[in-house]
Design an enzyme around this catalytic site. Structure first.
Site, short mmCIF file in Angstrom:
data_model
loop_
_atom_site.label_atom_id
_atom_site.label_comp_id
_atom_site.label_asym_id
_atom_site.label_seq_id
_atom_site.Cartn_x
_atom_site.Cartn_y
_atom_site.Cartn_z
NE ARG A 1 -3.86 2.21 0.49
CZ ARG A 1 -5.18 2.18 0.40
NH1 ARG A 1 -5.81 1.06 0.19
NH2 ARG A 1 -5.88 3.29 0.49
CG ASN B 1 -12.59 13.23 -1.34
OD1 ASN B 1 -13.13 12.96 -2.41
ND2 ASN B 1 -12.56 12.40 -0.33
CB THR B 2 -16.66 16.05 -4.06
OG1 THR B 2 -18.07 16.17 -3.86
CG2 THR B 2 -16.40 15.03 -5.15
CG HIS B 3 -18.14 12.86 2.14
ND1 HIS B 3 -17.98 11.50 1.99
CD2 HIS B 3 -18.92 13.03 3.24
CE1 HIS B 3 -18.63 10.88 2.95
NE2 HIS B 3 -19.21 11.78 3.72
CG ASP C 1 -7.47 16.11 7.36
OD1 ASP C 1 -8.06 15.04 7.06
OD2 ASP C 1 -7.85 16.86 8.28
CB ALA C 2 -3.75 12.28 8.06
N GLY C 3 -7.20 12.33 7.92
CA GLY C 3 -8.39 11.66 8.43
C GLY C 3 -9.32 11.21 7.31
CG ASP D 1 -14.89 11.52 3.95
OD1 ASP D 1 -14.17 11.75 2.97
OD2 ASP D 1 -15.63 10.52 4.01
C1 GAR Z 1 -19.92 11.11 -5.62
O1 GAR Z 1 -21.18 11.24 -5.02
C2 GAR Z 1 -18.82 11.28 -4.59
O2 GAR Z 1 -19.11 12.22 -3.63
C3 GAR Z 1 -18.77 9.91 -4.00
O3 GAR Z 1 -18.88 9.05 -5.09
C4 GAR Z 1 -19.69 9.67 -6.09
C5 GAR Z 1 -18.95 9.61 -7.41
O4 GAR Z 1 -19.80 9.89 -8.49
N1 GAR Z 1 -17.54 9.74 -3.31
C6 GAR Z 1 -17.40 9.05 -2.18
O5 GAR Z 1 -18.33 8.46 -1.63
C7 GAR Z 1 -15.99 9.03 -1.62
N2 GAR Z 1 -15.94 8.27 -0.41
P1 GAR Z 1 -19.20 10.10 -9.95
O6 GAR Z 1 -18.21 8.97 -10.20
O7 GAR Z 1 -20.37 10.02 -10.85
O8 GAR Z 1 -18.55 11.44 -9.96
#
Ligand code: GAR
Length: 204
Positions: free
Chosen positions: A65, A107-109, A141-143, A145
């Site tokens: 990893r 990152n988008t969550h 960051d390291a956490g 989300d």
């Molecule tokens: C998005 O909703 C994103 O926030 C989520 O996966 C989807 C990707 O959609 N990410 C996570 O859950 C990260 N842990 P996409 O491939 O259509 O952009």
């Protein structure tokens, strides 16, 4: 324009929203490469259709990893990004990646942080019974989300939602949030100051 490297693991609809936005020179950013932790996904096909170079780095192909994290850091670095966007990237980046790209990786969550971190944001929100959830763009960051928040948008939970219908509604808001926030970061610059992300040129 600001150089974006986007990392994906799936359908890449958020990537597509960025590719579409970048077609306008006034947006101020360009996607210079798209990376994935797996092959054969729509996200990579979207990049290829736009003529954007792609790379795939599978954890299973690396000696460890740590080696994967190192390879990812270096390969992303080869493209000299101003901003790295994790857009549905289903891996946690590690210490080597953060040492190289921390502070310029977002990152988008699909939940309203700090609620419902992790891989199941929409399902966890549904199970909890919240009436409002949403999406969060944050500096990695390291956490898990936990990083400083750049932008959020709220999305209602409807009474007959299932995970798929809720996640689809979140993703509509998420694509708009991502395009708006990344564009501002690209055009205006940004700085991470403790828990706060300030848009605008660096202060002295
Ligand atoms: C998005 O909703 C994103 O926030 C989520 O996966 C989807 C990707 O959609 N990410 C996570 O859950 C990260 N842990 P996409 O491939 O259509 O952009």
């Amino acid at each position: 324009p600001a150089r974006l490297v986007v990392l994906v693991s799936g359908s890449g609809s958020n990537l597509q929203a960025l590719l579409d936005a970048c077609a306008d020179p006034g947006y101020g950013a360009e996607v210079v490469a798209v990376g994935a932790d797996r092959g054969d996904i729509e996200g990579l096909a979207r990049a290829e259709r736009s003529g954007v170079p792609t790379f795939v780095l599978r954890v299973a192909d690396a000696a460890s990893r740590e080696q994967w994290d190192d390879d990812l850091a270096r390969t992303v670095g080869d493209h000299h990004p101003d901003l790295v966007v994790l857009a549905g990237f289903m891996k946690l980046v590690g210490p080597a990646f953060l040492a190289a790209h921390g502070g310029r990786t977002v990152n988008t969550h699909p939940a309203l942080s700090p609620s419902f971190p992790g891989m199941q944001g929409p399902a966890d929100a549904l199970d909890y019974g919240v009436k409002v959830t949403g999406c969060t763009l944050f500096v990695v960051d390291a956490g898990v989300d936990t990083g400083p928040i750049v932008a959020q948008a709220a999305v209602p939970v409807e009474p007959d939602d299932d995970v798929a219908s809720l996640h689809e509604r979140i993703k509509v808001a998420e694509r708009a949030m991502l395009v708006e926030a990344v564009g501002r970061m690209a055009r205006e610059g940004f700085a991470v100051e403790g828990r706060k992300v300030r848009l605008g040129p660096p202060s002295r």
